[in-house]
Design a protein around this motif. Structure first.
Motif, short mmCIF file in Angstrom:
data_model
loop_
_atom_site.label_atom_id
_atom_site.label_comp_id
_atom_site.label_asym_id
_atom_site.label_seq_id
_atom_site.Cartn_x
_atom_site.Cartn_y
_atom_site.Cartn_z
N GLY A 118 20.08 -24.99 73.22
CA GLY A 118 20.34 -25.82 74.46
C GLY A 118 19.90 -27.35 73.97
O GLY A 118 20.09 -28.62 74.24
N ASN A 119 18.89 -26.68 73.25
CA ASN A 119 18.63 -29.12 73.61
C ASN A 119 18.82 -29.16 71.97
O ASN A 119 17.61 -30.80 71.37
N ALA A 120 19.05 -28.96 71.52
CA ALA A 120 19.42 -29.00 69.73
C ALA A 120 19.16 -30.78 69.36
O ALA A 120 19.18 -30.60 68.62
N HIS A 121 20.04 -30.84 69.86
CA HIS A 121 21.16 -32.21 70.11
C HIS A 121 19.41 -33.34 70.31
O HIS A 121 19.21 -34.23 70.13
N LYS A 129 14.17 -29.71 63.41
CA LYS A 129 15.66 -28.51 63.00
C LYS A 129 15.25 -28.82 61.58
O LYS A 129 16.40 -27.53 61.55
N GLY A 130 14.47 -28.75 60.24
CA GLY A 130 14.97 -28.04 59.92
C GLY A 130 14.03 -26.88 59.68
O GLY A 130 14.54 -25.63 58.92
N TYR A 131 13.22 -26.72 60.87
CA TYR A 131 12.45 -25.49 60.32
C TYR A 131 13.08 -24.53 61.09
O TYR A 131 13.41 -23.14 60.23
N ILE A 132 13.94 -24.64 62.36
CA ILE A 132 15.18 -23.41 63.03
C ILE A 132 16.01 -23.25 61.81
O ILE A 132 16.12 -22.08 61.76
N ASP A 133 16.76 -24.07 61.02
CA ASP A 133 17.87 -24.09 59.87
C ASP A 133 16.76 -22.79 59.07
O ASP A 133 17.88 -22.16 58.74
N SER A 134 15.51 -22.73 59.15
CA SER A 134 15.19 -22.29 58.15
C SER A 134 15.37 -21.21 58.07
O SER A 134 14.63 -19.97 57.26
N VAL A 135 14.69 -20.71 59.55
CA VAL A 135 14.73 -19.43 59.94
C VAL A 135 16.22 -18.70 60.24
O VAL A 135 16.52 -17.46 60.70
N LYS A 136 17.27 -19.27 60.29
CA LYS A 136 18.52 -18.45 60.37
C LYS A 136 19.18 -18.68 58.53
O LYS A 136 20.29 -17.66 58.72
N PHE A 184 19.18 -12.12 52.26
CA PHE A 184 18.47 -13.20 53.24
C PHE A 184 18.81 -12.19 54.93
O PHE A 184 18.78 -12.08 54.80
N THR A 185 17.47 -12.15 55.08
CA THR A 185 17.32 -11.67 56.51
C THR A 185 16.29 -12.69 57.70
O THR A 185 15.81 -13.41 57.45
N PRO A 186 17.59 -13.06 58.46
CA PRO A 186 17.50 -14.31 59.98
C PRO A 186 16.53 -13.84 60.11
O PRO A 186 16.34 -12.15 60.12
N TYR A 187 15.85 -14.31 61.19
CA TYR A 187 14.71 -14.61 62.53
C TYR A 187 15.77 -14.27 63.30
O TYR A 187 16.92 -14.02 63.68
N SER A 188 15.17 -13.08 64.26
CA SER A 188 15.98 -12.85 65.29
C SER A 188 15.47 -13.50 66.18
O SER A 188 14.15 -14.39 66.12
N ASP A 206 2.57 -23.10 60.63
CA ASP A 206 1.44 -24.48 59.36
C ASP A 206 3.32 -24.68 58.64
O ASP A 206 3.17 -25.75 58.24
N ALA A 207 3.99 -24.21 59.01
CA ALA A 207 5.16 -23.95 58.05
C ALA A 207 6.04 -25.24 58.75
O ALA A 207 6.60 -26.26 58.72
N VAL A 208 6.00 -25.05 60.34
CA VAL A 208 6.36 -26.13 61.43
C VAL A 208 5.19 -27.79 61.36
O VAL A 208 6.07 -28.95 61.04
N GLU A 209 3.95 -27.65 60.94
CA GLU A 209 3.15 -28.83 61.22
C GLU A 209 3.62 -29.23 59.66
O GLU A 209 3.73 -30.63 59.19
N THR A 210 3.93 -28.00 58.58
CA THR A 210 4.50 -28.86 57.14
C THR A 210 5.42 -29.58 56.91
O THR A 210 5.60 -30.68 56.71
N ARG A 211 6.79 -29.08 57.90
CA ARG A 211 7.89 -30.44 57.92
C ARG A 211 7.35 -31.83 58.77
O ARG A 211 8.15 -32.62 58.29
N TYR A 212 6.15 -31.52 60.21
CA TYR A 212 6.06 -32.86 60.35
C TYR A 212 5.14 -34.24 59.55
O TYR A 212 5.34 -34.98 59.60
#
Ligand code: P6P
Length: 339
Positions: free
Chosen positions: A217-220, A227-234, A244-248, A326-332
């Motif tokens: 709900g805070n995506a805005h 944003k990039g990380y959340i897209d990558s798991v969906k 492709f298996t999305p995360y739960s 690590d995946a999130v830190e790489t994106r930052y």
């Protein structure tokens, strides 16, 4: 048969704490007494939380009572029991509570050498719908036992906490605890029939399930890295072919429940943006997740290395398996490199 429900072989939290004290020859027993006070407070809170709905019916907790007076809410009651039992333990010098704007300096003869930062009932907005809530605590030892305690004894990096834990009031009451440098996280489930926390989760390590936990709900407000990380798991990456298996997605909205699940099942919990409080939400959870084999970060740096500048300082947090953090830190790093 009668034999089915008789537990005849168990280890208690008290037992484990006393044994740990004996293994540390220099231990005075002060931390043992302090942790015993915290576990007693958690038993009391558990008892009241579980009766809250019923007590409302007779107007004792939350809402208003029969005389239409405003009755103390559970988080206020929980704060009172925590402050009183911590003070009565005779082992605390400073109490930092989510419920109190100022730090509480414990006076002689009750003064001790430990500083406890705690949220007495985190997630309390979830009480009325029966969702799991919890008590979170982190413990520092004062820097100099001979000096007058000051705020500087708690505005310190999380790496200097000596112990941290939470007690979750969910389908059962589970107290989860770790000590600095132990790399061991143990979970104890309250057996209300004997009033003991009984060892049920020895040496908890993060699970391997692919789960992400964030309030979308805070995506805005999410920055490019989140944003990039959340897209990558969906969604599959551009050009991806094949399965492709999305995360739960799992989000309770009560930090203790979301972190407890993340430790037991695996995955990642993210709260970007400065909402969660460093001293009594981020640091204790970071200490626990690291000891359970995972990582906790602000997104840009190790959470435990942060030095809060004020008691209720907040921070963004990403915690869970090292791979996900690590995946999130790489994106930052990539995002910041473009600045
Ligand atoms: P939101 C509960 O109020 C809390 O402090 C944490 O327990 C929880 O993780 C977070 O806030 C939930 O925040 O904005 O998703 O409701």
């Amino acid at each position: 048969s009668e034999r089915e429900d008789l537990r005849t072989d168990f280890v208690t939290l008290t037992n484990d704490i006393l044994n740990r004290q004996q293994r540390h020859k220099e231990a005075t027993g002060d931390l043992t007494i302090l942790l015993s006070a915290i576990s007693s407070a958690c038993k009391w809170i558990s008892n009241v939380v579980r009766k809250a709905e019923l007590m409302k019916v007779i107007g004792v907790t939350g809402g208003t009572n029969v005389q239409n007076e405003n009755v103390q809410k559970l988080d206020i009651l929980s704060n009172e029991i925590m402050c009183n039992l911590l003070r009565n333990s005779g082992k605390t010098a400073i109490l930092v509570s989510e419920e109190d704007d100022e730090a509480i300096f414990v006076e002689d003869p009750q003064k001790g050498h430990y500083c406890v930062c705690f949220d007495p009932l985190d997630g309390s907005s979830n009480i009325d719908c029966g969702v799991s809530i919890g008590t979170i605590f982190g413990i520092y030892r004062v820097k100099d036992a001979g000096a007058k305690p000051t705020i500087a004894d708690v505005l310190r990096p999380g790496t200097e906490m000596v112990a941290a834990g939470y007690c979750m009031y969910g389908s059962s009451t589970v107290l989860v605890l770790t000590f600095q440098g132990s790399n061991e996280v143990n979970g104890y489930t309250l057996d209300p029939s004997i009033g003991e926390f009984v060892l049920t989760h020895r040496n908890m390590k993060l699970g391997k399930k692919k789960i992400y936990s964030i309030n979308e709900g805070n995506a805005h407000t999410f920055d490019e890295a989140i944003k990039g990380y959340i897209d990558s798991v969906k969604f599959p990456p551009p050009g991806h072919t094949g399965k492709f298996t999305p995360y739960s997605a799992r989000y309770v909205g009560s930090m203790v429940a979301d972190v407890h699940r993340t430790i037991l099942y695996g995955g990642v919990f993210l709260y970007p943006g400065a909402k969660l409080r460093i001293l009594y939400e981020c640091f204790p959870m970071a200490l626990l997740v690291e000891a359970a084999g995972g990582k906790a970060s602000t997104g840009r740096k190790r959470m435990l290395d942060v030095i809060p500048d004020k008691l209720h300082a907040r921070s963004g947090i990403v915690l869970g398996t090292s791979e996900e953090v690590d995946a999130v830190e790489t994106r930052y790093k990539a995002m910041d490199a473009k600045k």
